[in-house]
Motif scaffolding. Structure first.
Motif, short mmCIF file in Angstrom:
data_model
loop_
_atom_site.label_atom_id
_atom_site.label_comp_id
_atom_site.label_asym_id
_atom_site.label_seq_id
_atom_site.Cartn_x
_atom_site.Cartn_y
_atom_site.Cartn_z
N UNK A 1 7.39 4.85 -6.54
CA UNK A 1 7.67 5.89 -5.55
C UNK A 1 7.12 5.44 -4.21
N UNK A 2 7.92 5.71 -3.13
CA UNK A 2 7.48 5.35 -1.79
C UNK A 2 8.18 6.23 -0.79
N UNK A 3 7.65 6.28 0.41
CA UNK A 3 8.29 7.09 1.47
C UNK A 3 9.56 6.44 1.95
N UNK B 1 9.76 -0.18 -1.46
CA UNK B 1 10.04 -0.49 -2.87
C UNK B 1 10.75 -1.83 -2.98
N UNK B 2 11.66 -2.11 -2.05
CA UNK B 2 12.36 -3.40 -2.09
C UNK B 2 11.38 -4.57 -1.97
N UNK B 3 10.33 -4.41 -1.19
CA UNK B 3 9.32 -5.47 -1.06
C UNK B 3 8.66 -5.74 -2.41
N UNK C 1 12.26 15.68 -5.53
CA UNK C 1 12.43 16.90 -4.71
C UNK C 1 11.63 16.87 -3.42
N UNK C 2 10.58 16.11 -3.35
CA UNK C 2 9.79 16.06 -2.13
C UNK C 2 10.34 15.13 -1.09
N UNK C 3 11.39 14.42 -1.40
CA UNK C 3 12.00 13.52 -0.43
C UNK C 3 11.57 12.08 -0.56
N UNK C 4 10.69 11.76 -1.50
CA UNK C 4 10.28 10.36 -1.67
C UNK C 4 11.35 9.58 -2.40
N UNK C 5 11.44 8.31 -2.08
CA UNK C 5 12.40 7.42 -2.75
C UNK C 5 11.77 6.95 -4.06
N UNK C 6 12.55 7.04 -5.15
CA UNK C 6 12.10 6.59 -6.47
C UNK C 6 12.94 5.40 -6.93
N UNK C 7 12.35 4.62 -7.78
CA UNK C 7 13.10 3.50 -8.39
C UNK C 7 12.64 3.34 -9.80
N UNK C 8 13.59 3.55 -10.76
CA UNK C 8 13.29 3.31 -12.17
C UNK C 8 13.64 1.85 -12.46
N UNK C 9 12.62 1.04 -12.80
CA UNK C 9 12.86 -0.41 -12.93
C UNK C 9 12.50 -0.87 -14.35
N UNK C 10 13.12 -2.00 -14.72
CA UNK C 10 12.74 -2.68 -15.96
C UNK C 10 12.29 -4.09 -15.57
N UNK C 11 11.35 -4.60 -16.35
CA UNK C 11 10.80 -5.94 -16.08
C UNK C 11 10.77 -6.70 -17.38
N UNK C 12 11.31 -7.93 -17.37
CA UNK C 12 11.28 -8.77 -18.56
C UNK C 12 10.92 -10.18 -18.12
N UNK C 13 10.20 -10.86 -19.00
CA UNK C 13 9.82 -12.23 -18.70
C UNK C 13 11.05 -13.13 -18.65
N UNK D 1 0.81 -1.23 0.00
CA UNK D 1 0.00 0.00 0.00
C UNK D 1 0.83 1.27 0.00
N UNK D 2 2.06 1.24 0.49
CA UNK D 2 2.85 2.45 0.57
C UNK D 2 3.59 2.77 -0.71
N UNK D 3 3.46 1.96 -1.76
CA UNK D 3 4.19 2.15 -3.02
C UNK D 3 3.22 2.59 -4.10
N UNK D 4 3.65 3.61 -4.89
CA UNK D 4 2.82 4.11 -5.99
C UNK D 4 3.55 3.90 -7.30
N UNK D 5 2.78 3.55 -8.35
CA UNK D 5 3.31 3.39 -9.70
C UNK D 5 3.09 4.72 -10.42
N UNK D 6 4.16 5.45 -10.70
CA UNK D 6 4.03 6.80 -11.27
C UNK D 6 4.16 6.82 -12.78
N UNK D 7 4.77 5.78 -13.39
CA UNK D 7 4.86 5.74 -14.85
C UNK D 7 5.00 4.30 -15.29
#
Length: 378
Positions: free
Chosen positions: A337-339, A344-346, A366-378, A317-323
């Motif tokens: 994105x998560x606080x 995000x590791x979970x 800039x707001x202090x949230x942790x971001x992670x740009x990820x790729x996913x492949x089968x 619940x604490x993780x958002x998908x921004x793109x």
């Protein structure tokens, strides 16, 4: 119903005493418009030597004259139908009982210059006569007031015996002999009518009743006979319509099957340009999807990794998908994105556990949230 075979019943004033010698029912059997037998009492069947009346025989009931009041009412200034209705209302209003206790029937006179004859009887008497007839196995087709079996006089009165009553009929009046007071009839001449004349008018009333009390609430309920030929035609046409509908449905199914088969053949022909060994559309689809998946293309290469990603994000619940995007080579790219980085590791661990290969590049907005740009492949 036909008047070829008929029974005419003339009731005494007290029908419940009809079998008593002092008040017998007068009956007449009519065949082909002629009087063939007559008698008194309720034994008409045995006297005629039959077990029951023919199915189409007509029954004419003549109630006691003392229990049916006749009115002669004219409304020359009104149209015929309105005059007839007005005459009926006038007769009910002039009666001693309240209108809801009475039943009125009018003649079929179509000349507005002539008075309408209105017969008024109590509803209780009407029900009594019909129940009496039902008790004796009859359902009268016609009910005619007794005085109307006497011919209409040009002047004065005519007199005749009907059942157990002596009845008088004048130009605009009808009454029994015991009501023929000097104050009513004065010195008007009285002519006696022979029994044969009354019988003849009763027979004529089978086809043309002067007034029929079996109308309105007391109209006879006629059971329509089933026309077997018409029923057979209805069944035949219904069967033909159902057969045509079934044929139309079958033709549509055949056309759809032929169109589907044609599309399958065209699809197989197109697929054989890439898969020479393809023999049917289902096999070609499976093989083509397999090749696309191996190249990172095709529907499965997108939907399956995205489904795994969304399932993992939903459980955190604490993780958002921004793109979310897809590269031409089939690579799924997303930004989470998560606080806290632990959230995000979970998500990343859940995606890996589902069997997908991922990469992750952490950053911070800039707001202090942790971001992670990820790729996913089968």
């Amino acid at each position: 119903m036909s008047s070829r075979d008929a029974l005419i019943l003339m009731l005494p004033e007290a029908a419940e005493a009809a079998e008593a010698a002092e008040a017998p029912v007068r009956w007449m059997r009519v065949i082909d418009g002629a009087l063939v037998q007559s008698g008194e009492g309720v034994n008409w069947l045995s006297a005629c030597g039959i077990a029951a009346l023919p199915d189409k025989a007509r029954v004419l009931l003549v109630p006691p004259a003392a229990l049916v009041t006749l009115h002669w009412i004219a409304h020359p200034d009104l149209p015929v139908r309105q005059g007839r209705a007005a005459a009926r209302l006038t007769a009910l209003t002039a009666s001693l009982l309240s209108a809801d206790q009475l039943f009125a029937a009018t003649d079929a006179n179509d000349d507005p210059a002539l008075p309408h004859i209105v017969a008024v009887a109590s509803r209780a008497d009407m029900q009594h006569w019909l129940l009496w007839a039902q008790h004796h196995g009859l359902d009268p087709d016609i009910i005619v007031p007794a005085p109307l079996l006497l011919p209409e006089p040009e002047s004065g009165f005519v007199r005749g015996r009907i059942a157990d009553e002596m009845v008088l009929r004048g130009v605009d009046m009808a009454l029994t002999a015991d009501m023929a007071l000097p104050a009513l009839i004065g010195d008007a001449p009285i002519a006696d009518i022979a029994a044969g004349v009354i019988e003849g008018r009763a027979i004529a009333a089978l086809n043309a009743p002067p007034i029929d009390l079996r109308q309105g609430d007391f109209a006879k309920r006629v059971r329509r006979a089933v026309d077997k030929q018409a029923l057979g035609r209805i069944i035949l046409w219904s069967g033909l319509i159902l057969l045509l509908c079934l044929a139309a449905v079958l033709v549509g199914i055949v056309k759809q099957h032929m169109a589907a088969s044609r599309l399958d053949r065209e699809s197989v022909a197109l697929a054989q340009q890439v898969l020479p060994g393809a023999s049917d559309a289902a096999q070609a689809q499976v093989e083509l999807e397999g090749r696309l998946a191996a190249r990172g293309a095709g529907g499965r290469a997108f939907t399956a990794p995205v489904a795994g990603l969304l399932a993992a994000v939903q459980d955190a619940p604490g993780v958002a998908l921004t793109s979310l995007s897809r590269d031409p080579d089939g690579m799924i790219r997303a930004t989470l994105a998560a606080a806290k980085a632990e959230d995000i590791n979970m998500v990343l661990l859940a995606i890996q556990a589902a069997g997908y290969t991922i990469t992750a590049t952490p950053s911070q907005d800039p707001g202090g949230r942790t971001l992670a740009d990820i790729t996913v492949r089968s």
